[in-house]
Scaffold this active site. Structure first.
Site, PDB file in Angstrom:
ATOM      1  N   LYS A 177      11.107 -12.630   5.351  1.00 10.67           N
ATOM      2  CA  LYS A 177       9.708 -13.026   4.896  1.00 10.67           C
ATOM      3  C   LYS A 177       9.481 -12.199   3.605  1.00 10.67           C
ATOM      4  CE  LYS A 177       5.065 -13.183   5.187  1.00 10.67           C
ATOM      5  NZ  LYS A 177       5.090 -12.386   3.724  1.00 10.67           N
ATOM      6  N   CYS A 286       7.616   3.730  -3.248  1.00  9.87           N
ATOM      7  CA  CYS A 286       7.587   4.723  -1.876  1.00  9.87           C
ATOM      8  C   CYS A 286       7.796   6.008  -1.976  1.00  9.87           C
ATOM      9  CB  CYS A 286       7.975   3.824  -0.608  1.00  9.87           C
ATOM     10  SG  CYS A 286       9.676   3.332  -0.943  1.00  9.87           S
ATOM     11  N   GLU A 383      -1.498   7.835   0.381  1.00 13.11           N
ATOM     12  CA  GLU A 383      -0.620   7.448  -0.784  1.00 13.11           C
ATOM     13  C   GLU A 383      -1.529   6.778  -1.726  1.00 13.11           C
ATOM     14  OE1 GLU A 383       2.133   4.478   0.803  1.00 13.11           O
ATOM     15  OE2 GLU A 383       3.814   5.247  -0.489  1.00 13.11           O
TER      16      GLU A 383
END
Ligand code: NAD
Length: 481
Positions: A177, A286, A383
């Site tokens: 996806k 990340c 974050e």
């Protein structure tokens, strides 16, 4: 079908390029203008992809051949990706905002994943287990079956290849996806697989907005394994869904990673690491170096040098190869600026940046440095996923590790020191899946990567990653006398 002359793109389902009634608009973040569309996959498309993957697995299209032949196929896919680097890099830069140079590196890295795991395709060896003369016992590794992979927008091509390559090397069928913000360049992987002769059904790539297609794929009864890279809330939703069918997952959910800087650090080396650690890909990494913990004796000097670096970086559209490119969308930009505003209200000291880039129409955020960030501030724990570094002073080594570990995440961490014993102590004390010493992003596709805590579980990269895509079977045989 990597056709850069088109502005409407298709899904790759069961070996065919498929259009749809509805489409997703793709924007260039440097202008916020729509420059292409891609077919939005339907639930029927998802079913078709699952059915084709099932057929591929049942017929053993990837497993009946000798593993050495699968290795050759993987090498061919890598070569086909390399042949398409230029075209795919233009697309990756346009849809994501990143510089052309970084986009080229990303697509080349995708090829490397196929080359690396090609070398492992014929070395997935089981064990013989001694049970005495009356038995023969051995283990073998079998592919999981259908692997569903939800790919993020920050490095769609390389992060997709990171999971796709070991999954195919181990003989799985994969349904990807793609991310709605960056769904175009990733199609280079389908084109390369098609040209290299990957069997039908072994790969489908579907674009879809929101949760519908992803949620349907992860909840599907025929799905055998799930890989997700993205936000914690979506990761939680996927883990809940996976629990229904007891499906194993690899979860990579981001981080708030700290570099600990001691007074004996080489500050040139540190500044170079900050350049890449937090300003590469506009901080949308990340494993970004989003926190800098600095011993008080050198605190002011480090804050000044990091601010000098941030202020010197050029900002612009990816096509011009500047140092800092736009973030992926106007929404992402606004979210980052909101966190900056909150940090100021919480009492952090804004040293530079903290605003949109003046005079540029797109999703630009100035390289931003905050100092005197304390543990009670949102900026210390959340974050940001943007070009924003939070700097905090410390006095003792113990305090440094406590601050570094004061996070719900645990993806990577770093230490800057010339003292080998202190570096080793830090590598033990820092609670993270990977610890960098004297260079942020040291390591490579050969080194296992993944987190602790809210950063998720499972490991990508390296030989270790391959074992997420297989399951162990034991065969125990009684020998007649
Ligand atoms: P997200 O986590 O909201 O969505 C990621 C993908 O999951 C999308 O493709 C979405 O269509 C799909 N999805 C949504 N709900 C689903 C469900 N229930 N089941 C299956 N699939 C589902 O991420 P995003 O909107 O792309 O980005 C939001 C935040 O995620 C970012 O701001 C950033 O903090 C973080 N992020 C982290 C990484 C990373 O590398 N860890 C990468 C990109 C984004």
């Amino acid at each position: 079908m990597l056709n850069c002359n088109t502005n409407h793109w298709l899904n790759f389902i069961a070996g065919d390029w498929v259009d749809s009634d509805s489409s997703i608009e793709v924007r260039d973040p440097s202008t916020n203008e729509v420059f292409a569309t891609i077919a939005s996959a339907s639930l029927d498309d998802a079913e078709r992809a699952i059915a084709a993957a099932r057929e591929c697995v049942r017929e053993g299209r990837l497993t009946r051949q000798r593993p050495a032949q699968r290795a050759e196929l993987m090498y061919r896919i890598g070569a086909e990706i390399r042949a398409l680097v230029d075209d795919a890099a233009v697309l990756a830069s346009r849809e994501n905002g990143k510089s052309i140079n970084d986009a080229r590196d990303e697509v080349s890295e995708a090829a490397r994943y196929f080359e690396y795991y090609a070398g492992m395709a014929d070395k997935i060896e089981g064990k013989s287990i001694p049970l005495g003369e009356d038995y023969v016992d051995f283990t073998s590794y079998e592919p999981q079956g259908i692997s569903v992979q939800i790919v993020p927008w920050n490095f769609p091509v390389s992060i997709c290849a990171r999971s796709l390559a070991p999954a195919l090397a181990a003989g799985n069928a994969v349904i990807v996806k793609s991310p709605e913000l960056s769904p175009l360049a990733i199609t280079v992987l389908a084109t390369a697989c098609e040209r290299a002769g990957l069997p039908k059904g072994a790969l489908s790539i579907l674009a879809g907005p929101g949760r519908e297609i992803g949620a349907a794929l992860v909840a599907h009864k025929e799905t055998n394994q799930i890989v997700f890279t993205g936000s914690v809330p979506t990761g939680r939703a996927i883990m809940r869904s996976a629990a229904e069918n007891a499906v194993p997952c690899v979860m990579e959910l981001g981080g708030k990673s700290a570099a600990v800087v001691f007074p004996d650090a080489d500050l040139d080396q540190l500044v170079s690491s900050v350049r890449w650690g937090i300003f590469f890909n506009a901080g949308q990494v990340c494993s970004a170096m989003s926190r800098l913990l600095v011993q008080r004796d050198i605190y002011d000097e480090v804050v000044a040098r990091v601010a000098e670096l941030a202020s010197s970086l050029s900002i612009g559209a990816g096509k011009d190869n500047p140092d800092v490119t736009p973030v992926v969308s106007m929404g992402q930009r606004d979210g980052i600026l909101e966190i900056c505003q909150q940090a100021i209200e919480d009492g952090a000291r804004l040293v530079c940046g903290g605003a949109a880039a003046a005079g540029l129409p797109g999703a630009f955020v100035q390289p931003t440095v905050f100092a005197d960030v304390t543990t009670d501030m949102r900026l210390f724990g959340d974050e940001v996923f943007g070009p924003v570094v939070a700097i905090t002073p410390f006095d003792t080594e113990e305090e440094a590790y406590a601050l570094a570990n004061n996070t719900d995440y645990g993806l990577v961490a770093g230490v800057f020191t010339q003292d080998i014993s202190r570096a080793l102590r830090a590598s033990r004390a820092l609670e993270a899946g990977q610890v960098f010493v004297n260079e942020w992003f040291a390591g490579g596709i050969e080194t296992p990567f993944g987190g602790n805590g809210l950063s998720g579980y499972g490991r990508e990269k390296g030989q270790e990653a391959l074992y997420s895509y297989v399951r162990t079977k034991n065969v125990a045989i009684r020998v007649a006398r």
